[in-house]
Design a protein around this motif. Sequence first.
Motif, PDB file in Angstrom:
ATOM      1  N   ARG A 106      -6.906   0.828  -6.734  1.00 16.78           N
ATOM      2  CA  ARG A 106      -8.060   1.158  -5.898  1.00 16.78           C
ATOM      3  C   ARG A 106      -9.314   1.440  -6.735  1.00 16.78           C
ATOM      4  O   ARG A 106     -10.430   1.096  -6.343  1.00 16.78           O
ATOM      5  CB  ARG A 106      -7.741   2.343  -4.988  1.00 16.78           C
ATOM      6  CG  ARG A 106      -6.736   1.987  -3.902  1.00 16.78           C
ATOM      7  CD  ARG A 106      -6.286   3.215  -3.139  1.00 16.78           C
ATOM      8  NE  ARG A 106      -7.386   3.861  -2.423  1.00 16.78           N
ATOM      9  CZ  ARG A 106      -7.808   3.497  -1.221  1.00 16.78           C
ATOM     10  NH1 ARG A 106      -7.224   2.508  -0.593  1.00 16.78           N
ATOM     11  NH2 ARG A 106      -8.814   4.130  -0.649  1.00 16.78           N
ATOM     12  N   ALA A 109     -10.536  -2.018  -7.823  1.00 20.64           N
ATOM     13  CA  ALA A 109     -11.178  -2.740  -6.723  1.00 20.64           C
ATOM     14  C   ALA A 109     -12.571  -2.177  -6.434  1.00 20.64           C
ATOM     15  O   ALA A 109     -13.533  -2.928  -6.273  1.00 20.64           O
ATOM     16  CB  ALA A 109     -10.310  -2.674  -5.465  1.00 20.64           C
ATOM     17  N   ALA A 113     -15.876  -4.456  -7.085  1.00 22.27           N
ATOM     18  CA  ALA A 113     -16.769  -4.731  -5.960  1.00 22.27           C
ATOM     19  C   ALA A 113     -18.221  -4.470  -6.345  1.00 22.27           C
ATOM     20  O   ALA A 113     -19.135  -5.087  -5.806  1.00 22.27           O
ATOM     21  CB  ALA A 113     -16.377  -3.866  -4.767  1.00 22.27           C
ATOM     22  N   PHE A 138      -7.722  -4.623  -2.225  1.00 18.47           N
ATOM     23  CA  PHE A 138      -8.715  -5.682  -1.998  1.00 18.47           C
ATOM     24  C   PHE A 138      -8.664  -6.254  -0.589  1.00 18.47           C
ATOM     25  O   PHE A 138      -9.449  -7.135  -0.247  1.00 18.47           O
ATOM     26  CB  PHE A 138      -8.510  -6.830  -3.001  1.00 18.47           C
ATOM     27  CG  PHE A 138      -8.932  -6.503  -4.403  1.00 18.47           C
ATOM     28  CD1 PHE A 138     -10.251  -6.678  -4.807  1.00 18.47           C
ATOM     29  CD2 PHE A 138      -8.016  -6.029  -5.326  1.00 18.47           C
ATOM     30  CE1 PHE A 138     -10.641  -6.380  -6.108  1.00 18.47           C
ATOM     31  CE2 PHE A 138      -8.389  -5.736  -6.624  1.00 18.47           C
ATOM     32  CZ  PHE A 138      -9.711  -5.914  -7.026  1.00 18.47           C
ATOM     33  N   ARG A 141     -11.702  -7.129   1.658  1.00 16.78           N
ATOM     34  CA  ARG A 141     -12.901  -6.788   0.898  1.00 16.78           C
ATOM     35  C   ARG A 141     -13.711  -8.072   0.738  1.00 16.78           C
ATOM     36  O   ARG A 141     -13.225  -9.036   0.173  1.00 16.78           O
ATOM     37  CB  ARG A 141     -12.494  -6.261  -0.471  1.00 16.78           C
ATOM     38  CG  ARG A 141     -13.442  -5.274  -1.069  1.00 16.78           C
ATOM     39  CD  ARG A 141     -12.891  -4.813  -2.390  1.00 16.78           C
ATOM     40  NE  ARG A 141     -12.354  -3.465  -2.366  1.00 16.78           N
ATOM     41  CZ  ARG A 141     -13.102  -2.371  -2.379  1.00 16.78           C
ATOM     42  NH1 ARG A 141     -14.403  -2.451  -2.413  1.00 16.78           N
ATOM     43  NH2 ARG A 141     -12.535  -1.185  -2.370  1.00 16.78           N
ATOM     44  N   PHE A 144     -13.631 -11.256  -2.184  1.00 19.10           N
ATOM     45  CA  PHE A 144     -12.395 -11.268  -2.971  1.00 19.10           C
ATOM     46  C   PHE A 144     -11.259 -11.942  -2.215  1.00 19.10           C
ATOM     47  O   PHE A 144     -11.165 -11.843  -0.998  1.00 19.10           O
ATOM     48  CB  PHE A 144     -11.950  -9.837  -3.316  1.00 19.10           C
ATOM     49  CG  PHE A 144     -12.840  -9.166  -4.317  1.00 19.10           C
ATOM     50  CD1 PHE A 144     -12.628  -9.353  -5.672  1.00 19.10           C
ATOM     51  CD2 PHE A 144     -13.897  -8.367  -3.907  1.00 19.10           C
ATOM     52  CE1 PHE A 144     -13.452  -8.747  -6.604  1.00 19.10           C
ATOM     53  CE2 PHE A 144     -14.724  -7.764  -4.831  1.00 19.10           C
ATOM     54  CZ  PHE A 144     -14.499  -7.947  -6.183  1.00 19.10           C
ATOM     55  N   VAL A 146      -6.926 -12.416  -2.972  1.00 15.81           N
ATOM     56  CA  VAL A 146      -5.823 -11.962  -3.825  1.00 15.81           C
ATOM     57  C   VAL A 146      -4.681 -12.947  -3.724  1.00 15.81           C
ATOM     58  O   VAL A 146      -4.291 -13.350  -2.617  1.00 15.81           O
ATOM     59  CB  VAL A 146      -5.322 -10.562  -3.406  1.00 15.81           C
ATOM     60  CG1 VAL A 146      -4.131 -10.138  -4.262  1.00 15.81           C
ATOM     61  CG2 VAL A 146      -6.436  -9.531  -3.516  1.00 15.81           C
TER      62      VAL A 146
END
Length: 413
Positions: A106, A109, A113, A138, A141, A144, A146
Motif C-alpha cells: 500500500r 502504490a 501513484a 492498486f 487505481r 495502473f 496489475v
Amino acid sequence: MRVESTRGGSTVSLSEAIATGLAPDGGLYMPPRLSTHVGPWGDSFLTRALTALRPYFVDEVLAPQLEAVVSEAFTFDAPTRWLSDDTGLLELFHGPTAAFKDFGARFLAASLARLRTHETTVLVATSGDTGAAVASAFHRRPGFRVVILYPDGRVAPRQAHQLGAFGDNVTAWRVDGNFDACQRMVKEALSDPALVARHHLTSANSISLGRLLPQMTYYVHAALDAQRRGRGEASFIIPTGNLGNAFACLLAKERGAPIGRVVLATNANRVLADFVATGRYEPRPSVATLANAMDVGAPSNLERLRHRFPEVASAVSADWVDDETIRRTIRTSGEVLCPHTACGVAVLERLRADGDRGPWLVAATAHPAKFDSVVEPLLGRPVPVPPALAELLARPSRAEPLAPRLEALVERL
Ligand SMILES: *Cc1c(COP(=O)(O)O)cnc(C)c1O
C-alpha cells in the motif's frame, strides 16, 4: 536522499529507486545510513511512522506528500498482543489481504501513484501473499494495471481465491510451474528494455525500497510500546523468506528504535540458518512446506543484508523448523497461529527452553484464517474469518492458465 546500489554501479534519488525497483547494474538499492534518531518519536503509529521515514525523504519529490502517503497507506493498526509479561505477538495481519505485505504494497502504490506519469503495468510473481497485497493496493487505481503470476496448485486455496477475486484492472495467471518459474518470467520481462518501454512495466517484488522502507515503521512502533511496559529493549523473531521484513527490522534498530536481538525463523528451507552458522552461503532449490510464503531457497534481500552488515552473525541469529514442528506448534501453543507465525513461535519456545528470559515479540505475519486448510484440521475447529478477507472470499474468482515461458506472458500482455 541519494541511494546507491549494492553493486556500486547506480546512484539515484530515493523516489527514482521506488519508481524503478531494481537497479540497472543488477544490484539492490540500499537505504541511506542515517544517524540515530534522538528526540520524541510521538505516540501514535502514524506519527512514529512519519518520524522514522521522513529523513530518508529529505529533498525528495515525495517529501511534501509523505504524510499523505503514510496516512493513505496505513489505514489499519499493527497492535502487539501480549500473551504474557514478556512474550507478545506483533499482529501484522489487520490489512485488507490479512498479511503483513499490505503495509509495503500500500505504501508502494500510494507512492507510485504520485510518481508515475504513464499508464503503468505492475508485474508481480507471488508465492501467495504478495500478489493479493499488490492487487488490493492498486485495485481500481487509475493509470495502473496489475498482472499476477502464481504457481498453480502451490498456494493455499484461500490465497488462490484471493488472487483471482479482484478483476477490473487486475489479471491473475496461474502458471504451470513453481514460484521460481514465475519469478524468472517476471525478471526476464523486466530486463527486456523494449518490453518495459512498450507496457511501462514495473515490478512490485520484495526488493523494492518502496516496500522495504515502510516495513520498518511497525517495528519502531512495537519496540516503543514494549519499552513503555518497563521491561527494556524487546527482541524480535521474524518468520523469514526473502528477508524483506527482517531487514526492515534491522533498519528500525539502526534508526534508534529500542530493539535488542533480531532472530530469523525459517521453515525447512534452512539456507539462512546454515549461512549464519557457517558463513557459507549455499542457495538451493526451494522445498514445499506448510509455511508456503517462506518457501525460498535463495533469499532476494540477502545481498542487502551482507552489504549493510558484513559480519552477518553479529547482526542477526537464525533458526529453522520442519513441518512436524509447525504442526505441533499450531496444535499446542494455545494461540491460533498461521503456519508462518508458528515457525517464529517454535523458535521462541527453543530460546525459552534454553533459559532466555528477555522480552520477545514474534511477528505474526498472516492471519490464520488465510491458511484454514492447514490450521483448522490441527485445531479441530473453524477459525473465524476477518471481515476484509471474508469480503474477498465471497467474490467470484478467476485465473487463467499460463505456460511457464516468457513468450506466453508477452503474448497476453
Ligand atoms: C512474505 C511472507 C513471509 C516472509 O517475508 P519475507 O519478507 O519474504 O522474509 C512470512 N510470512 C508470511 C505470511 C508472508 O506472506
